[in-house]
Enzyme design. Structure first.
Site, PDB file in Angstrom:
ATOM      1  N   HIS A  84      -2.953   1.122   0.348  1.00 29.57           N
ATOM      2  CA  HIS A  84      -2.966   2.045   1.302  1.00 29.57           C
ATOM      3  C   HIS A  84      -2.408   3.201   0.888  1.00 29.57           C
ATOM      4  O   HIS A  84      -1.536   4.102   1.622  1.00 29.57           O
ATOM      5  CB  HIS A  84      -1.919   1.154   2.326  1.00 29.57           C
ATOM      6  CG  HIS A  84      -2.490  -0.021   2.910  1.00 29.57           C
ATOM      7  ND1 HIS A  84      -3.607  -0.335   3.716  1.00 29.57           N
ATOM      8  CD2 HIS A  84      -1.900  -1.205   2.655  1.00 29.57           C
ATOM      9  CE1 HIS A  84      -3.861  -1.572   4.009  1.00 29.57           C
ATOM     10  NE2 HIS A  84      -2.624  -2.208   3.363  1.00 29.57           N
ATOM     11  N   ASP A 258      -0.011   0.547   8.499  1.00 27.07           N
ATOM     12  CA  ASP A 258      -0.226   0.580   7.000  1.00 27.07           C
ATOM     13  C   ASP A 258      -1.201   1.746   6.558  1.00 27.07           C
ATOM     14  O   ASP A 258      -0.922   2.293   5.449  1.00 27.07           O
ATOM     15  CB  ASP A 258      -0.716  -0.659   6.480  1.00 27.07           C
ATOM     16  CG  ASP A 258       0.142  -1.769   6.393  1.00 27.07           C
ATOM     17  OD1 ASP A 258       1.386  -1.452   6.201  1.00 27.07           O
ATOM     18  OD2 ASP A 258       0.033  -3.041   6.823  1.00 27.07           O
TER      19      ASP A 258
END
Length: 360
Positions: A84, A258
């Site tokens: 991420h 995220d």
């Protein structure tokens, strides 16, 4: 807690899992390492994180490397995990500096353009979002004091799910099962048609371009953010002003946290302290939501990630990535270069196509 797995399926390579207590899985480190010999790990040496990172060729995790772990990563070491990066500038800079080979679960694709390594955790997070939202609506959690499915003679809660992908679909499964009034908002007519065929009149499919998002958000009791742009930062669809106009005690569950979150007032929280208030609206923004159900998540994730791990261990990263364009899509950082465009764009960094980087 350490667990040793005989790795016959990996041609007698060693798998070592260094796993912190699942009681704190939201912040725990889970590492699997692959090295040439079991002797290094059973000769009496301490199984510290430093020793593991020093001796292993491949590090497999279930979450982004922690700051202290980034400092341990060696040049040419393979990191295989969720990254991420588009929402994590410091981590991106640290991995660039390490000159390691970083493969992100969330950008590996399949032949249909789907994200097979992200899907299991998205499904878990989607289902958990309704569970968490229902709990957060309770009065003792500073919520509105509503039962999601209502009661005889009492209307159910209004639930708005932003995004009709894997997160949205799985959120709808639980939300409709709990008999909420469910709106699913997506930009794709085709996807909304699929969801309507799946759920029938249990959901209200809503095209984002035609929807009055301000009204949907202000009228809802539970808002679930499940919007994804693969490998890039999530778009801020819900503004601070929209949140200000929400009902007192209503709940936001931002599953997209995220990737930076799709609600302007969202900020990452933990399983230990999952919620906070903004304008009397409860925000549940736990990063790594599936960490709250580690047994379910581990079994689901292992089924998805193991085939590529076996190939990486068996034939090396270059052959594995060069012979499979879907695996190649997972390469985010390669020996100091950003090889995923969404990450490069997020921080205005130089971008090198993955296939080109592997030839250099």
């Amino acid at each position: 807690m350490g667990i040793f797995f005989p790795a016959t399926l990996l041609n007698a390579l060693t798998l070592w899992a260094s796993i912190n207590s699942t009681r704190a899985i939201g912040t725990a480190t889970c590492i699997i390492v692959i090295t040439e010999s079991t002797a290094d790990f059973i000769s009496g040496n301490e199984h510290t994180a430093e020793a593991i990172f020093k001796k292993s060729e491949i590090i497999v995790k279930v979450k982004e490397p922690l700051e202290k772990e980034v400092k341990m990563i060696r040049e040419n070491q393979i990191i295989y995990t969720y990254l991420h990066l588009a929402a994590a500038k410091e981590l991106t800079e640290g991995l660039i500096k390490s000159k390691s080979i970083c493969i992100a679960y969330e950008t590996v694709t399949d032949d249909d353009g789907r994200l097979p390594l992200l899907a299991p955790m998205s499904a878990v997070a989607g289902r958990m979002s309704i569970q968490a939202g229902a709990h957060s609506l309770e009065k003792n959690q500073k919520g509105r004091g509503l039962l999601l499915g209502g009661a005889p003679g009492v209307e159910p809660a209004n639930i708005v799910i932003l995004g009709g992908g894997v997160v949205g679909e799985n959120a709808a499964i639980i939300a409709t099962g709990m008999r909420g009034k469910v709106y699913v908002v997506d930009k794709s007519k085709a996807r909304l048609k699929e969801l309507h065929e799946m759920f029938g009149d249990k959901i209200i499919p809503t095209e984002s371009e035609k929807a009055d998002l301000k009204k949907l958000v202000s009228d809802c009791d539970l808002l679930v953010g499940g919007v994804l742009i693969p490998g890039a930062e999530a778009p801020k669809l819900v503004t601070r002003e929209m949140v200000k106009n929400m009902k007192r005690g209503s709940v936001v569950v931002d599953v997209a946290i995220d990737q930076g979150g799709c609600v302007e007032t969202s900020k990452p929280t933990t399983h230990a302290n999952p919620t906070y208030l903004v304008n009397d609206v409860v925000h549940y923004c736990v990063a790594n939501m599936p960490g709250g159900v580690p047994r379910t998540s581990t079994m689901a994730l292992n089924k998805a990630t193991l085939p590529m791990l076996i190939k990486l261990a068996d034939q090396g990263y270059k052959k594995t990535l060069q012979e499979n364009k879907n695996y190649l899509a997972g390469l985010n950082v390669y020996k100091g270069k950003i090889t995923y465009k969404g990450v490069a764009d997020a921080f205005n960094l130089n971008y090198t196509p993955a296939e080109k980087a592997l030839l250099e």
